[in-house]
Write a protein that holds these residues in place. Structure first.
Motif, mmCIF file in Angstrom:
data_model
loop_
_atom_site.group_PDB
_atom_site.id
_atom_site.type_symbol
_atom_site.label_atom_id
_atom_site.label_comp_id
_atom_site.label_asym_id
_atom_site.label_seq_id
_atom_site.Cartn_x
_atom_site.Cartn_y
_atom_site.Cartn_z
ATOM 1 N N GLU A 193 0.843 -1.258 0.029
ATOM 2 C CA GLU A 193 0.090 0.077 -0.131
ATOM 3 C C GLU A 193 0.849 1.179 0.075
ATOM 4 O OE1 GLU A 193 -3.261 2.134 2.672
ATOM 5 O OE2 GLU A 193 -2.772 0.304 3.141
ATOM 6 N N ARG A 251 -8.777 -6.691 -0.221
ATOM 7 C CA ARG A 251 -9.273 -5.343 0.006
ATOM 8 C C ARG A 251 -7.954 -4.701 -0.044
ATOM 9 N NH1 ARG A 251 -9.716 -1.228 4.889
ATOM 10 N NH2 ARG A 251 -9.635 0.707 3.751
ATOM 11 N N TRP A 252 -6.861 -4.983 0.673
ATOM 12 C CA TRP A 252 -5.663 -4.223 0.422
ATOM 13 C C TRP A 252 -5.101 -4.376 -0.866
ATOM 14 C CZ3 TRP A 252 -3.188 -5.531 5.502
ATOM 15 C CH2 TRP A 252 -2.449 -4.363 6.175
ATOM 16 N N ASN A 279 -7.001 -1.779 -3.004
ATOM 17 C CA ASN A 279 -6.737 -0.347 -2.824
ATOM 18 C C ASN A 279 -5.327 -0.137 -3.191
ATOM 19 O OD1 ASN A 279 -6.209 1.915 -1.078
ATOM 20 N ND2 ASN A 279 -5.214 1.078 0.539
ATOM 21 N N LEU A 338 -12.095 -5.158 -4.732
ATOM 22 C CA LEU A 338 -12.770 -4.422 -3.959
ATOM 23 C C LEU A 338 -13.901 -4.836 -3.601
ATOM 24 C CD1 LEU A 338 -11.207 -0.847 -4.757
ATOM 25 C CD2 LEU A 338 -10.510 -2.217 -2.660
ATOM 26 N N ASP A 376 -11.966 3.485 -1.062
ATOM 27 C CA ASP A 376 -11.274 2.739 -1.982
ATOM 28 C C ASP A 376 -12.121 2.407 -3.428
ATOM 29 O OD1 ASP A 376 -9.160 2.531 -0.323
ATOM 30 O OD2 ASP A 376 -9.822 0.642 0.371
ATOM 31 N N HIS A 425 -12.343 5.595 -5.392
ATOM 32 C CA HIS A 425 -11.182 6.012 -6.085
ATOM 33 C C HIS A 425 -11.097 5.220 -7.278
ATOM 34 C CE1 HIS A 425 -6.585 6.982 -5.484
ATOM 35 N NE2 HIS A 425 -6.720 6.920 -6.439
#
Length: 356
Positions: free
Chosen positions: A226, A273-274, A277, A291, A312, A315
């Motif tokens: 990240e 999720r990470w 992102n 996501l 996220d 974005h």
């Protein structure tokens, strides 16, 4: 104060009256009422004690004090494993409340909790007593630091991370030290130093060495990914490599909690999720799928995490020019951020909203 009141549907006096109040507070001519303390605490990132004032600095010092010192030492000496477990259970309770309700309501509770742990460690004499207390302090200080960062109290976050690192070193617990260092890297990133943050999270992995659990290793690689994505540029390839490393060392299955490190929650869904992102930050089209996969499997009790996940997604949709979807996710994210009082998420929501 006026902006805060408007966002939280609170009534405040006129601008002219507020200016008078602030002047009188600064000059000690007016006490801060509970009504205004509730506004100033989250705005300034202060506890009630800090906001309303501690003991006067010109109070006469206590002469002697040996009886009190010995009493405190004897009390600390009696701290056994059962008491340490009580401290740990209290930290766990605050962790659960934090992820559902947010950090704003817990500032005073966490400050009192840390004070008790610091006192127990300060007056403990022998290593057999100090180490378990130090480990409990390391866990609590790191949680308090993340809460402070979420509430916008950046300096307190930094100081609590330093406290957590010192406690982890005293406890001789490399896992706790690595975790505190890696979370502290987010303070640097939020302050506009993502490259330095990447260096710190890599140092955290080295500090943990061969003593880390597989889940913590995966968490550190995901954090590095990240931060590399936020740094961008030449670190984009490093981001993808770190994501692959996280996936390779993460234990299989749905279990998310690390039994060796209670502050770590990470499974395949969390990593998705990470990944989403990080890919969204890099402008990768694959981000949206990861996501939505994470959103579908998100534990409903992770309220603040959902706010971040919605950011996220917004974005990712903005990157694809899908403004209606981005707007819907930002709307939900704002509601959740207001519910938890997350200054950090509200700041990000405002930044993304400006791109609509």
């Amino acid at each position: 104060m006026e902006r805060y009141a408007q966002q939280n549907v609170l009534d405040v006096p006129t601008t002219a009256s507020l200016r008078v109040y602030v002047s009188e507070w600064e000059n000690g001519r007016r006490k801060i009422s509970a009504r205004f303390a509730a506004i100033l605490r989250p705005l300034l990132g202060l506890t009630d004690r800090e906001l309303l004032g501690a003991a006067r600095r010109d109070d006469p010092p206590v002469v002697g004090g040996y009886d009190d010192l010995i009493s405190r030492i004897d009390s600390a000496q009696s701290v056994g494993l059962s008491m340490v477990k009580t401290f740990t259970d209290q930290t766990e309770l605050f962790r659960t409340m934090d992820r559902q309700m947010g950090a704003a309501a817990l500032v005073d509770h966490m400050t009192g909790h840390l004070t008790k742990l610091e006192d127990a460690l300060t007056f403990a004499v022998l290593p057999t007593t100090r180490r378990p207390v130090a480990q409990a302090l390391a866990a609590a200080a790191t949680l308090a630091a993340w809460q402070a960062l979420d509430a916008g109290a950046v300096e307190r976050a930094w100081r609590n991370y330093e406290l957590g690192k010192r406690a982890a070193q005293e406890a001789e617990e490399p896992m706790y030290l690595a975790h505190a260092m890696a979370e502290q890297a987010y303070v640097l990133c939020d302050a506009g130093r993502p490259e330095l943050a990447v260096t710190l999270v890599r140092d955290a992995r080295r500090a943990g060495g061969g003593h880390m659990s597989p889940r913590l290793q995966a968490w550190l690689y995901a954090a590095e990914a990240e931060l590399c994505a936020k740094a961008g540029g030449e670190l984009a390839d490093d981001c993808r490599r770190a994501l692959d490393m996280a996936a390779s060392v993460l234990p299989p299955g749905d279990e998310a909690r690390d039994p060796d490190m209670l502050s770590i929650f990470l499974n395949g869904s969390h990593l998705a999720r990470w990944r989403g992102n990080a890919l969204a930050l890099l402008g990768d089209d694959d981000a949206v799928g990861s996501l939505y996969q994470a959103l579908d499997s998100l534990d409903a009790t992770f309220v603040r995490a959902e706010s971040g996940l919605r950011c996220d997604l917004a974005h990712a949709h903005l990157t694809r020019g899908e403004y209606d979807q981005a707007r819907e996710h930002l709307k939900t994210a704002r509601l959740l951020a207001s519910r938890t009082g997350s200054v950090r998420h509200r700041r990000r929501i405002d930044q993304l909203t400006q791109r609509l």
